[in-house]
Write an enzyme that holds these catalytic residues in place. Structure first.
Site, PDB file in Angstrom:
ATOM      1  N   SER A 238       0.854  -1.187   0.000  1.00 52.17           N
ATOM      2  CA  SER A 238       0.000   0.000   0.000  1.00 52.17           C
ATOM      3  C   SER A 238       0.886   1.233   0.000  1.00 52.17           C
ATOM      4  O   SER A 238       2.099   1.132   0.109  1.00 52.17           O
ATOM      5  CB  SER A 238      -0.900   0.001   1.225  1.00 52.17           C
ATOM      6  N   LYS A 239       0.260   2.375  -0.131  1.00 53.74           N
ATOM      7  CA  LYS A 239       1.029   3.620  -0.235  1.00 53.74           C
ATOM      8  C   LYS A 239       2.040   3.757   0.898  1.00 53.74           C
ATOM      9  O   LYS A 239       3.195   4.090   0.683  1.00 53.74           O
ATOM     10  CB  LYS A 239       0.098   4.845  -0.200  1.00 53.74           C
ATOM     11  N   ARG A 240       1.553   3.507   2.096  1.00 59.05           N
ATOM     12  CA  ARG A 240       2.473   3.688   3.217  1.00 59.05           C
ATOM     13  C   ARG A 240       3.281   2.421   3.484  1.00 59.05           C
ATOM     14  O   ARG A 240       3.930   2.278   4.494  1.00 59.05           O
ATOM     15  CB  ARG A 240       1.696   4.093   4.471  1.00 59.05           C
ATOM     16  N   HIS A 241       3.179   1.493   2.541  1.00 58.17           N
ATOM     17  CA  HIS A 241       3.861   0.232   2.763  1.00 58.17           C
ATOM     18  C   HIS A 241       4.600  -0.240   1.523  1.00 58.17           C
ATOM     19  O   HIS A 241       4.284  -1.277   0.947  1.00 58.17           O
ATOM     20  CB  HIS A 241       2.850  -0.813   3.212  1.00 58.17           C
ATOM     21  N   ALA A 243       4.562   0.533  -1.551  1.00 54.34           N
ATOM     22  CA  ALA A 243       4.026   0.684  -2.901  1.00 54.34           C
ATOM     23  C   ALA A 243       4.378   2.067  -3.405  1.00 54.34           C
ATOM     24  O   ALA A 243       3.775   3.054  -3.034  1.00 54.34           O
ATOM     25  CB  ALA A 243       2.518   0.495  -2.912  1.00 54.34           C
TER      26      ALA A 243
END
Length: 464
Positions: A238-241, A243
């Site tokens: 995800s964005k904060r992960h 990606a």
RNA sequence: GUCCCCAUCGUCUAGCCUGGUCCAGGACGUCGGCCUUUCACGCCGAUAACAGGGGUUCAAAUCCCCUUGGGGACGCCA
């Protein structure tokens, strides 16, 4: 005559990340392989979260990856009237109905159902009321109460869902706007989409959408759901992960063809083949070889692929890119014409363009301002070595040419005269001309540096 | 909670549909070696997996069932 028409339908609420890029790539490949059409639709109906900036970012990413779409991009927000037309038609046909239940009440129904261990869903209170339009009223689909809905998923195989699992979903909100499931169906139908390839998270939506197709009396496209991409910890990317935006990979120095190759191989395979040109991808791609389980994004493998593409890359193109990357670091330092000479030396030594720019640093520096690695200096430039370098520089002044062959010849006779081994000269000279203990081959480096820079550096090092 | 999906080396995967040729193949990574003027490249070698349990069968990674584990969906978001 059925043409293959695929589409990519991002919602512009942020940048295009790696997962979206991969679905786009698969859809693109499928269309190109079948000589069909690949369409782009911007699902910007969420006015709150959609931004023009995000649209631009997505388009830029697709262009960078070379995923060209056919025709103009379709903006979903401009088709609201058409969507509502379809809703009206459904109501007219008796396949949908107006509902006056307030959202809070529906929420309460769901909570109650869940408490009893049932599937949370709308209970159909207004289903047979025969209500007409009115303030605060939404339109719901009359979902079949019994039986099941099934389809053949292009990647997962047969999928069957009991119709009792589906509830009477809202097609048109009480504010008059169409909902996602309705809009997608209408748009895909109107655009002539024959194959829908999308993320795994849509499998559950598919039976619902099929219900709408059937209610409209439209033929359904084929659906395929590609698994998602995981981070190194096997958690969804995800964005904060982890990606990152596709364009972030450009900034990190990856070549678009390397990313495309990597993405293609993530979830898809073709025997033991690892490296695919775009042409090969188009020829060999098939949804049959799409995997059905989630895949972990492995930066190490991307690095390897990128290094392979750099090694095989066109010299002039890489020189241009290298200049860009050098300039991002030190504006004005890189010129493609000069860098063209160093590209062949750096190609096998750089996994990314950033790394190449890094290693090109000492080439673009000036003899007077070249930074020396202190450790290397301490280790290899003792007084004796400095004296040798001074003599070597003097010998090179006499040298006829400055080609790597001439330089090697000059070094050889210089050493022969003194009865020294090449080892005695190599590291000191390397540190002198590059500032570090590692560099490309000595003579090719000196050749690329040129006479003035080489001599200047040797002399400066001798005086350190 | 309910429904849906997924499950081969650390990672990406081949093989599974059409059981035997698989004591499971390739690639990345890692480790070791070779090459060598350093660093890389390259080359060679090694490492390491069928989630577990039941069936079916002469034979199962391959077919069936269960368990476990992971993920997703259950919105008047997309």
């Amino acid at each position: 005559m059925s043409q293959v028409v695929t589409r990519f339908a991002p919602s512009p609420t942020g940048f295009l990340h790696i997962g979206g890029a991969r679905t786009a790539l698969f859809s693109w490949l499928m269309a190109r392989q079948a000589k069909g059409r690949f369409l782009l639709r911007i699902e910007d109906t969420d006015r709150e979260r959609s931004t023009d900036q995000a649209i631009e970012a997505i388009l830029a990413s697709m262009r960078w990856l070379g995923l060209n779409w056919d025709g103009e991009a379709v903006y979903q927000s401009r088709r609201i009237e058409r969507h509502n037309q379809a809703v009206d038609e459904l109501v007219r046909k008796g396949r949908a109905y107006w509902c006056e239940c307030p959202p809070e009440e529906v929420q309460a129904m769901r909570d109650r159902a869940r408490q009893r261990g049932l599937k949370p869903k709308y209970d159909g209170t207004c289903r047979e009321k025969g209500l007409g339009p009115g303030p605060g009223r939404a339109v719901r689909l009359k979902t079949p109460l019994s039986g099941s809905t099934s389809y053949q998923d292009l990647v997962k195989g047969p999928i069957v869902v009991d119709n009792q699992e589906l509830d009477d979903m809202v097609l048109r909100r009480s504010d008059g706007t169409p909902t996602y499931n309705l809009a997608v169906v209408v748009d895909d139908h109107d655009m002539g989409v024959s194959h829908v390839l999308r993320g795994d998270d849509h499998v559950n939506n598919t039976p619902r959408q099929i219900t709408i197709y059937r209610a409209m009396g439209w033929p359904e496209p084929a659906f395929g759901h590609v698994p998602m991409i995981l981070g190194p910890d096997k958690k969804k990317l995800s964005k904060r992960h982890g990606a990152l935006s596709v364009m972030e990979y450009e900034r990190l120095g990856y070549l678009p063809e390397a990313l495309v190759n990597y993405l293609a191989r993530l979830g898809w395979s073709c025997g033991d083949k690892e490296i695919f040109s775009r042409q090969e991808l188009v020829e060999l791609f098939s949804v049959d070889n799409l995997g059905s389980s989630a895949a972990v994004f492995d930066l190490k493998k991307l690095d390897w692929l990128n290094s392979q593409y750099i090694q095989a890359g066109d010299q002039a193109r890489l020189a241009g890119l290298l200049a860009e990357f050098v300039n991002r670091r030190t504006p004005g330092a890189g010129r493609a014409e000069d860098l063209a000479r160093v590209v062949p030396l750096l190609k096998p030594r750089a996994k990314t363009m950033v790394e190449m720019a890094d290693k090109a640093g000492f080439f673009v520096a000036d003899a007077r301002s070249l930074a020396y690695d202190q450790k290397a200096v301490d280790r290899f430039l003792d007084p004796q070595a400095k004296a040798l370098i001074r003599e070597f520089a003097a010998a090179l002044e006499e040298a006829a040419g400055f080609s790597r062959q001439a330089l090697e010849q000059a070094a050889k006779s210089f050493l022969d005269r003194r009865g020294l081994k090449f080892k005695a000269l190599a590291q000191p000279v390397r540190v002198a001309i590059s500032g570090a203990a590692e560099s490309p081959g000595l003579f090719e480096t000196m050749e690329a540096l040129g006479r003035d820079q080489t001599l200047g550096r040797l002399k400066r090092a001798a005086d350190l």
